[in-house]
Structures are given as structure tokens and as C-alpha cells.
Design a protein around this motif. Sequence first.
Motif, PDB file in Angstrom:
ATOM      1  N   GLY A  14      78.464  72.406 -23.904  1.00 57.28           N
ATOM      2  CA  GLY A  14      79.111  71.847 -25.087  1.00 57.28           C
ATOM      3  C   GLY A  14      79.293  70.349 -24.980  1.00 57.28           C
ATOM      4  N   SER A  15      79.661  69.883 -23.801  1.00 54.98           N
ATOM      5  CA  SER A  15      79.840  68.435 -23.612  1.00 54.98           C
ATOM      6  C   SER A  15      78.528  67.694 -23.772  1.00 54.98           C
ATOM      7  CB  SER A  15      80.429  68.162 -22.229  1.00 54.98           C
ATOM      8  OG  SER A  15      81.685  68.756 -22.105  1.00 54.98           O
ATOM      9  N   ALA A  16      77.472  68.223 -23.196  1.00 53.90           N
ATOM     10  CA  ALA A  16      76.157  67.580 -23.335  1.00 53.90           C
ATOM     11  C   ALA A  16      75.686  67.621 -24.783  1.00 53.90           C
ATOM     12  CB  ALA A  16      75.148  68.265 -22.426  1.00 53.90           C
ATOM     13  N   SER A  17      75.944  68.727 -25.456  1.00 54.07           N
ATOM     14  CA  SER A  17      75.509  68.874 -26.841  1.00 54.07           C
ATOM     15  C   SER A  17      76.232  67.898 -27.769  1.00 54.07           C
ATOM     16  CB  SER A  17      75.748  70.313 -27.286  1.00 54.07           C
ATOM     17  OG  SER A  17      75.454  70.471 -28.631  1.00 54.07           O
ATOM     18  N   VAL A  18      77.546  67.807 -27.647  1.00 57.26           N
ATOM     19  CA  VAL A  18      78.275  66.892 -28.540  1.00 57.26           C
ATOM     20  C   VAL A  18      77.968  65.443 -28.201  1.00 57.26           C
ATOM     21  CG1 VAL A  18      80.089  68.561 -29.044  1.00 57.26           C
ATOM     22  CG2 VAL A  18      80.423  66.945 -27.183  1.00 57.26           C
ATOM     23  N   PHE A  19      77.715  65.142 -26.948  1.00 55.77           N
ATOM     24  CA  PHE A  19      77.321  63.781 -26.572  1.00 55.77           C
ATOM     25  C   PHE A  19      75.986  63.428 -27.225  1.00 55.77           C
ATOM     26  CE2 PHE A  19      74.869  60.992 -23.725  1.00 55.77           C
ATOM     27  CZ  PHE A  19      75.669  59.870 -23.776  1.00 55.77           C
ATOM     28  N   ALA A  20      75.020  64.336 -27.129  1.00 54.13           N
ATOM     29  CA  ALA A  20      73.704  64.072 -27.715  1.00 54.13           C
ATOM     30  C   ALA A  20      73.804  63.934 -29.236  1.00 54.13           C
ATOM     31  CB  ALA A  20      72.745  65.195 -27.341  1.00 54.13           C
ATOM     32  N   LEU A  21      74.574  64.793 -29.878  1.00 58.55           N
ATOM     33  CA  LEU A  21      74.730  64.681 -31.328  1.00 58.55           C
ATOM     34  C   LEU A  21      75.398  63.371 -31.725  1.00 58.55           C
ATOM     35  CD1 LEU A  21      75.773  68.262 -32.418  1.00 58.55           C
ATOM     36  CD2 LEU A  21      73.762  66.992 -33.160  1.00 58.55           C
ATOM     37  N   ALA A  22      76.422  62.982 -30.992  1.00 56.78           N
ATOM     38  CA  ALA A  22      77.124  61.744 -31.329  1.00 56.78           C
ATOM     39  C   ALA A  22      76.215  60.527 -31.164  1.00 56.78           C
ATOM     40  CB  ALA A  22      78.376  61.601 -30.472  1.00 56.78           C
ATOM     41  N   VAL A  23      75.378  60.538 -30.135  1.00 52.68           N
ATOM     42  CA  VAL A  23      74.484  59.405 -29.902  1.00 52.68           C
ATOM     43  C   VAL A  23      73.363  59.383 -30.943  1.00 52.68           C
ATOM     44  CG1 VAL A  23      72.802  58.442 -28.277  1.00 52.68           C
ATOM     45  CG2 VAL A  23      75.020  59.200 -27.461  1.00 52.68           C
ATOM     46  N   VAL A  24      72.797  60.536 -31.251  1.00 58.29           N
ATOM     47  CA  VAL A  24      71.681  60.589 -32.189  1.00 58.29           C
ATOM     48  C   VAL A  24      72.131  60.278 -33.621  1.00 58.29           C
ATOM     49  CG1 VAL A  24      70.018  62.185 -33.247  1.00 58.29           C
ATOM     50  CG2 VAL A  24      70.300  62.144 -30.786  1.00 58.29           C
ATOM     51  N   PRO A  29      76.856  57.813 -41.480  1.00 61.34           N
ATOM     52  CA  PRO A  29      78.310  57.650 -41.585  1.00 61.34           C
ATOM     53  C   PRO A  29      79.022  58.581 -40.600  1.00 61.34           C
ATOM     54  CG  PRO A  29      77.326  57.895 -43.762  1.00 61.34           C
ATOM     55  CD  PRO A  29      76.240  58.137 -42.772  1.00 61.34           C
ATOM     56  N   TRP A  30      80.151  58.133 -40.080  1.00 57.34           N
ATOM     57  CA  TRP A  30      80.810  58.897 -39.024  1.00 57.34           C
ATOM     58  C   TRP A  30      81.260  60.268 -39.505  1.00 57.34           C
ATOM     59  CZ3 TRP A  30      85.669  60.787 -39.326  1.00 57.34           C
ATOM     60  CH2 TRP A  30      86.549  60.214 -40.252  1.00 57.34           C
ATOM     61  N   GLN A  31      81.492  60.445 -40.807  1.00 56.28           N
ATOM     62  CA  GLN A  31      81.912  61.731 -41.336  1.00 56.28           C
ATOM     63  C   GLN A  31      80.817  62.791 -41.163  1.00 56.28           C
ATOM     64  OE1 GLN A  31      82.082  58.849 -43.050  1.00 56.28           O
ATOM     65  NE2 GLN A  31      84.219  58.543 -43.665  1.00 56.28           N
ATOM     66  N   VAL A  32      79.564  62.397 -41.309  1.00 59.90           N
ATOM     67  CA  VAL A  32      78.442  63.318 -41.127  1.00 59.90           C
ATOM     68  C   VAL A  32      78.354  63.735 -39.661  1.00 59.90           C
ATOM     69  CG1 VAL A  32      75.927  63.565 -41.298  1.00 59.90           C
ATOM     70  CG2 VAL A  32      77.191  62.348 -43.082  1.00 59.90           C
ATOM     71  N   ALA A  33      78.433  62.755 -38.790  1.00 56.60           N
ATOM     72  CA  ALA A  33      78.392  63.061 -37.358  1.00 56.60           C
ATOM     73  C   ALA A  33      79.590  63.910 -36.946  1.00 56.60           C
ATOM     74  CB  ALA A  33      78.366  61.768 -36.550  1.00 56.60           C
TER      75      ALA A  33
END
Length: 147
Positions: A14-24, A29-33
Motif C-alpha cells: 500500500g505504501s509503495a502504491s500510494v507513493f507511485a500514484l502520488a508521484v505519477v 489537480p491535487w483533488q484527482v490525485a
Amino acid sequence: MTRLECSAWPLAGGSASVFALAVVLDRLPWQVAFGAVTLAVAAWAWPSPPVAGAGVGAVAWLCVTGFDVHHFGDIEITGSGDAARAAVLVFAGVLVASVRVLAEAYGRRRRTDPLWVQFHATAPKPEDVPATGLEEAAPRTSDRGTE
């Protein structure tokens, strides 16, 4: 497995997944991320205990704050907006994991002995109770009575 062993893989994945999503998704807009990361938190919290769901939510808040709200990895706590995002992400992780725990507990019903249930469901009638022959015996008196 112990609680820590059950938490390791969902927390790491989960940590790796949310990190990758946040970076990509940092160009959007931050609301989409934030929405995409919230879905990832919910997905990774499902197979984990509630404490790991809270951990994934906390890591997600750090990633969203650092890469999507305040760009370039800066984690700045600016006020109630950051507190609300943190609360939503942590609550989403805990809620989804708790729902799964409750669903599993509800699904695992205890097996009971049907005879025990039948016996305790209705009181036995006096004629259904087998006689032992002791009921009719006269009470014993001592032979040493009065002399």
C-alpha cells in the motif's frame, strides 16, 4: 499469523502504491490525485488489519501532501485542509479494514451441538425425564433413634 505478519505485506504494498500514484499524478489537480490515492488506500486496507489500514492512510497523507498539494516532496502542514485530508485517508483505511474484519467474524458462525440447542430451547416435560427409581424411595431413618 501474528498481527505484525499480517500487516507487513499490505502495509508495504500500500505504501509503495500510494507513493507511485502520488508521484505519477502530480501534474493533475491535487483533488484527482487525492481521490485515486484514497481508492488505493481502501484497496490495500481490505486484506489488512485495521492498524495497517491506518498506517497506509498515514503514508498516503504524507505522499499526497508532499507531491500533490505542496510539490517537490515538501511536507508542509498548513492548517485544517491538511488535517481533513489526513483524517479522511486514515479513516478510509481503518473503516475498510474494520468492515472486512466484521464481515469475516459474521461469516464465521459458531457451530453448536443440535442436541444442546434442542435441550435448552424448550424445558423438558416431567413425563419426558426418565425415572431413576430414587424418587419413590422412602427417606432413611436411623436405627439408633430413641432407646
